[in-house]
Motif scaffolding. Structure first.
Motif, short mmCIF file in Angstrom:
data_model
loop_
_atom_site.label_atom_id
_atom_site.label_comp_id
_atom_site.label_asym_id
_atom_site.label_seq_id
_atom_site.Cartn_x
_atom_site.Cartn_y
_atom_site.Cartn_z
N VAL A 62 0.86 -1.19 0.00
CA VAL A 62 0.00 0.00 0.00
C VAL A 62 0.90 1.24 0.00
CG1 VAL A 62 -1.78 1.26 1.26
CG2 VAL A 62 -1.82 -1.25 1.19
N THR A 63 0.75 2.05 -1.00
CA THR A 63 1.67 3.16 -1.24
C THR A 63 1.82 4.09 -0.05
OG1 THR A 63 1.09 3.10 -3.59
CG2 THR A 63 2.17 5.09 -2.78
N ARG A 64 0.73 4.40 0.63
CA ARG A 64 0.79 5.38 1.71
C ARG A 64 1.47 4.83 2.97
NH1 ARG A 64 -3.90 4.57 5.08
NH2 ARG A 64 -5.38 3.11 4.12
N SER A 84 9.99 4.51 -2.80
CA SER A 84 10.71 3.66 -3.74
C SER A 84 10.34 2.19 -3.65
CB SER A 84 12.22 3.81 -3.52
OG SER A 84 12.59 3.22 -2.27
N ALA A 85 9.50 1.81 -2.68
CA ALA A 85 9.18 0.40 -2.48
C ALA A 85 8.35 -0.14 -3.66
CB ALA A 85 8.41 0.20 -1.17
N THR A 86 8.80 -1.23 -4.21
CA THR A 86 8.11 -1.86 -5.33
C THR A 86 8.49 -3.34 -5.36
OG1 THR A 86 7.68 -1.69 -7.70
CG2 THR A 86 9.95 -1.36 -6.99
N ARG A 87 7.96 -4.05 -6.33
CA ARG A 87 8.34 -5.45 -6.52
C ARG A 87 8.81 -5.65 -7.95
NH1 ARG A 87 7.32 -8.95 -2.35
NH2 ARG A 87 5.71 -8.35 -0.82
N GLY A 106 8.47 -10.72 -8.26
CA GLY A 106 7.88 -10.55 -6.94
C GLY A 106 8.81 -10.17 -5.81
N ALA A 107 10.08 -9.88 -6.10
CA ALA A 107 11.02 -9.52 -5.03
C ALA A 107 10.80 -8.08 -4.59
CB ALA A 107 12.45 -9.71 -5.51
N LEU A 108 10.80 -7.85 -3.29
CA LEU A 108 10.67 -6.51 -2.73
C LEU A 108 11.92 -5.71 -3.00
CD1 LEU A 108 9.18 -4.43 -0.90
CD2 LEU A 108 10.30 -5.54 1.06
N VAL A 109 11.72 -4.49 -3.48
CA VAL A 109 12.83 -3.59 -3.82
C VAL A 109 12.67 -2.31 -3.02
CG1 VAL A 109 13.91 -2.23 -5.65
CG2 VAL A 109 13.08 -4.54 -6.13
N LEU A 110 13.77 -1.83 -2.44
CA LEU A 110 13.80 -0.57 -1.69
C LEU A 110 14.95 0.26 -2.21
CD1 LEU A 110 13.41 -2.14 1.88
CD2 LEU A 110 11.60 -0.99 0.58
N GLY A 111 14.65 1.45 -2.71
CA GLY A 111 15.71 2.30 -3.24
C GLY A 111 16.47 1.69 -4.38
N LEU A 144 6.31 -10.33 3.22
CA LEU A 144 7.48 -11.12 2.87
C LEU A 144 8.23 -10.42 1.75
CD1 LEU A 144 6.18 -14.82 2.82
CD2 LEU A 144 7.32 -13.59 4.68
N ALA A 145 9.55 -10.60 1.73
CA ALA A 145 10.35 -9.98 0.67
C ALA A 145 10.18 -10.71 -0.65
CB ALA A 145 11.82 -9.97 1.08
#
Length: 480
Positions: free
Chosen positions: A21-23, A28-31, A35-40, A381-382
């Motif tokens: 959830v964006t808010r 920068s959080a996306t997948r 399906g891997a979680l990405v930060l920055g 989960l990441a």
């Protein structure tokens, strides 16, 4: 999937237990496509592989953009009623030398409340004239240091502190600017421990004593009384508390003008952020407009000039930009009896339901807020999974039943040992409140931006913990 009867009413079974959830998550959080979680720009798995876990991750660009957004929102709203603003970053939320530098680059001031925070802000290159210094029990040494380095404004929290500030400034041969913290009596809708303007608590001077306090401050040649200060609490979503506090302060502000100038008014901070989907945070533009309307109207009604307005957001700027990454360990399904009349299968009384305990390699030593305030968080989960979600409780590794990181969340049912688990909105009051309980080292803090990661604060090792233990000298081999 059927909702687990152990889940709180606020928590619905998610249509997608992988969704971000964006808010709630950093900008920068996306997948990735798989399906891997990405930060920055970096996957969570890669961050843990490089820096270990637990790991605090801060989206540097998100912090900077939120700081600028708040500054612009208040500048614009109050310019429309003919005044300027001073936005202070409340350092207690999260402070390192580089965070202090980010705030200075965003043209924010910084609010500190201890000698330690003062030292970090100065080491980060913040102009001392753009610092504010809070605290309900400042030591003589802290006051002397603040005066010596030229802190822009010190907030007096009691009658006797006004006298101590005057003495310290006189001894240094300077005139020290001060604000006086007023306990407005506004009962903000938040946790009892986060409400800071109720009558029966440690902060500030009662509203009825404000004139006497200002008179005392004005009597000292070594002090320059510049205005009042108010802070009604933290993690507040109800606008009415801020409006009422502003109204009460404006009444006293107007009365003080009879005996001299009162150029400023500090309305504090405390705006809530979204930790879960049930939360509903203010946009900074909305709270700025609301406060500008009430201040403008109060000044117009009394025929007085609008003062310079100061505010002190902390959590809003840094909280949503932070994520804590953990590694999953023990997983334990626990059957819980339900009260009579509750839904669920099982025994003939109230039945039962299963809560799955997912233990991670951190806990209350890196996030004390659930234990202190019953705070709720969102976890993912990441990796992505198509497994049906199950109700989990994310538990820490400490020897306390109350060592809970996330009380209630739905995660994919195939959560397993070794998974990386991400907890959102941990940028504020997690590292700041961290401890060495059970002799666990504090995790490192890493800033991510544009596909790069750098350490803001290195993690503590066993050697760090032993280095302060004086018994090591006497028994070096036993300690190792």
């Amino acid at each position: 999937m059927t909702e687990n009867p152990l889940a709180p009413a606020r928590l619905a079974v998610p249509a997608d237990a992988n969704a971000l959830v964006t808010r709630i998550w950093p900008a920068s959080a996306t997948r990735t496509d798989d399906g891997a979680l990405v930060l920055g720009g970096i996957t969570a798995d890669d961050l843990v592989a490089r820096f270990g876990s637990p790991l605090y991750v801060v989206d540097e660009r998100d912090v900077q953009s939120r700081a600028v957004r708040v500054r612009n929102a208040f500048e614009d709203a109050f310019a429309r009623i003919g005044t300027t603003t001073q936005v202070y970053y409340a350092a207690k939320a999260f402070l390192t030398t580089q965070v202090a530098a980010w705030m200075a680059e965003a043209d924010l001031r910084v609010d500190v409340c201890t000698g330690g925070e003062l030292a970090v802000a100065l080491a980060g290159g913040v102009d001392p004239g753009r610092l504010g210094f809070h605290g309900n029990n400042k030591s003589d040494a802290e006051i002397a240091e603040a005066v010596r380095v030229g802190v822009g404004t010190i907030v007096a929290d009691s009658h006797e502190e006004i006298e101590r500030l005057a003495a310290a400034a006189a001894a240094a041969g300077v005139v020290q600017r001060i604000r006086i913290r007023i306990n407005s009596g506004v009962h903000a809708s938040t946790h009892e421990y986060l409400a800071t303007a109720r009558e029966d608590q440690k902060f500030g001077i009662p509203l009825a004593e404000a004139v006497r306090a200002a008179t005392a401050a004005r009597a000292h040649a070594s002090l320059a009384f510049v205005g009042l200060h108010s802070h009604i609490g933290s993690q507040i979503f109800d606008e009415s508390g801020f409006r009422e506090a502003a109204k009460r302060l404006m009444e006293v502000h107007a009365a003080l003008l009879a005996d001299g100038p009162v150029p400023e008014l500090n309305l504090g901070g405390g705006w809530g952020i979204d930790y879960t989907e049930a939360d509903s945070a203010f946009a900074p533009e909305d709270i700025a407009e609301a406060l500008a309307r009430i201040v403008g109207a109060e000044c117009a009604d009394r025929g007085i000039d609008v003062p310079v307005i100061a505010v002190e957001p902390g959590r809003y700027i840094v909280g949503p930009a932070g994520v804590t990454l953990y590694s999953v360990g023990t997983i334990k399904p626990v059957e819980v009896a339900l009260p009579d009349g509750a839904a669920g299968g099982g025994s003939a009384t109230g039945g039962s339901a299963v809560r799955t305990y997912v233990s991670v390699d951190g806990g209350m030593s890196d996030n004390a807020r659930p234990a202190l305030y019953d705070a709720a968080y969102t976890a993912r989960l990441a990796r992505s999974s198509s497994a049906d979600p199950v109700l989990v409780r994310v538990a820490g590794k400490h020897c306390e039943s109350g060592d809970i990181v996330v009380h209630d969340e739905y995660l994919p049912g195939d959560v397993r040992r070794g998974d990386v688990l991400a907890v959102a909105a941990t940028g504020a009051y997690c590292w700041s409140l961290s401890s060495n309980y059970n002799h666990v080292g504090r995790p490192p803090v890493v800033a991510v931006a544009d596909g790069t990661a750098r350490i803001l604060v290195r993690g503590e090792t066993i050697d760090d913990l032993l280095a302060r233990d004086t018994g090591i000298v006497a028994h070096p081999t036993a300690a190792r």
